[in-house]
Design an enzyme around this catalytic site. Sequence first.
Site, short mmCIF file in Angstrom:
data_model
loop_
_atom_site.label_atom_id
_atom_site.label_comp_id
_atom_site.label_asym_id
_atom_site.label_seq_id
_atom_site.Cartn_x
_atom_site.Cartn_y
_atom_site.Cartn_z
N PRO A 11 0.79 -1.22 0.00
CG PRO A 11 -0.09 -1.08 2.14
CD PRO A 11 0.53 -2.05 1.18
CG ASN A 12 -0.17 4.39 1.34
OD1 ASN A 12 -1.13 4.96 0.83
ND2 ASN A 12 -0.22 3.85 2.53
NE ARG A 19 3.61 7.16 2.16
CZ ARG A 19 4.01 5.92 2.44
NH1 ARG A 19 4.55 5.17 1.50
NH2 ARG A 19 3.89 5.45 3.64
CE1 TYR A 24 8.56 5.01 2.57
CE2 TYR A 24 7.43 7.10 2.81
CZ TYR A 24 7.67 5.82 3.25
OH TYR A 24 7.02 5.36 4.36
CG ASN A 75 8.44 -2.27 -0.16
OD1 ASN A 75 7.90 -2.22 0.95
ND2 ASN A 75 9.06 -1.23 -0.70
CB ALA A 78 1.68 0.19 6.22
CG ASP A 88 -0.57 -17.55 7.64
OD1 ASP A 88 0.42 -17.77 8.35
OD2 ASP A 88 -1.73 -17.44 8.09
CD GLU A 99 10.74 -7.79 5.78
OE1 GLU A 99 11.18 -8.82 6.34
OE2 GLU A 99 10.19 -6.86 6.40
CG HIS A 101 11.16 -2.68 4.41
ND1 HIS A 101 9.79 -2.63 4.38
CD2 HIS A 101 11.49 -3.83 5.04
CE1 HIS A 101 9.30 -3.71 4.97
NE2 HIS A 101 10.31 -4.46 5.39
NE ARG A 108 9.71 5.81 8.34
CZ ARG A 108 8.77 5.65 7.41
NH1 ARG A 108 8.86 4.63 6.58
NH2 ARG A 108 7.77 6.49 7.32
#
Lengths: 153, 162
Positions: A11-12, A19, A24, A75, A78, A88, A99, A101, A108
């Site tokens: 999301p986002n 943003r 970012y 990624n 949130a 899962d 993973e 980011h 943060r």
Amino acid sequence: MPKTVYIVNGPNLNLLGTREPEIYGASTLKEIEDRCRATGTRHGLNVVFFQSNHEGAIIDRLQEAIDTAQGIVINAAAYTHTSIAIHDALRAFKGFKIELHISNPHLREPFRHVSFISPVVDAVVAGLGIYGYELVLNVMAAELNNDESRRFA
Amino acid sequence: MTHKILILNGPGLADLGDDDDDNDRGLTLEKVRTECAGLCHSLGIELDFRQTDDQDEMVRWMTQDSEGYDGVIINPVGCSRAATVSLPAYRSAIGTAIRTIALLRKPVVEVHINNIFSRSAETTRPEHEPAGAMGLVCGLGVHGYLLGIRSIAHRFESDATH
């Protein structure tokens, strides 16, 4: 037969470039996708690039990857800190999982310090900016195109 | 101007590959050093690669010696679940040292050979929160170091063009 890597964005991330660019960066998700595709082509990888704001849509794609892909870069944004369902789905995928980011969540707010994803992936890469996408794809290529020992060789 | 990177390896890493830990898969520190040196050479970066079993020396290298370098990569070991040392004081000192380097606006990447979050499925909170470190890479073996070097080199490039 080229190996397939899913790059799944949560999301986002569609708002990248607009943003909080101080966190970012100024690049858009489209620019990241283009760079990932170029990196994939260079390594002979088939890249499936996906973004959704919807948890269920992300899970559908991760399940699709179980049958079609050898690697996943996730990624989850949130959802990293909330989604047992994504945990899962990733657990069910037996290929190589990273993973990713853009920023380092551990620097943060405390609510970003726990990841439901980290325990079910092979590796975690955070805080290397959008360049992290290209870097992990390079490692993914080494992992998938060579033998298993290459990663630690 | 040639950029200089300092790579610091903490307690126990000299013994890497000595035990039967599957995750290490025969990786030795000498192999890590060789790979890092090769990449730095090809990128035109000067490398200082060190290891110590002395926690105080590790912290001293981070806080004092790092001043002379443009980027730092640390594998603190004692901060991870794979700890060979587990002194809270060491973890705290490492955290402070990382913050010190980051405050100088120098790129810092914390690297762990294994996924430090994987040891327990029940809890995902690391015992140590890598305060101050710019980047965190774990679970990629020697590639973690190489990613750290490449990301720092990338930052040198963008600093030069902006």
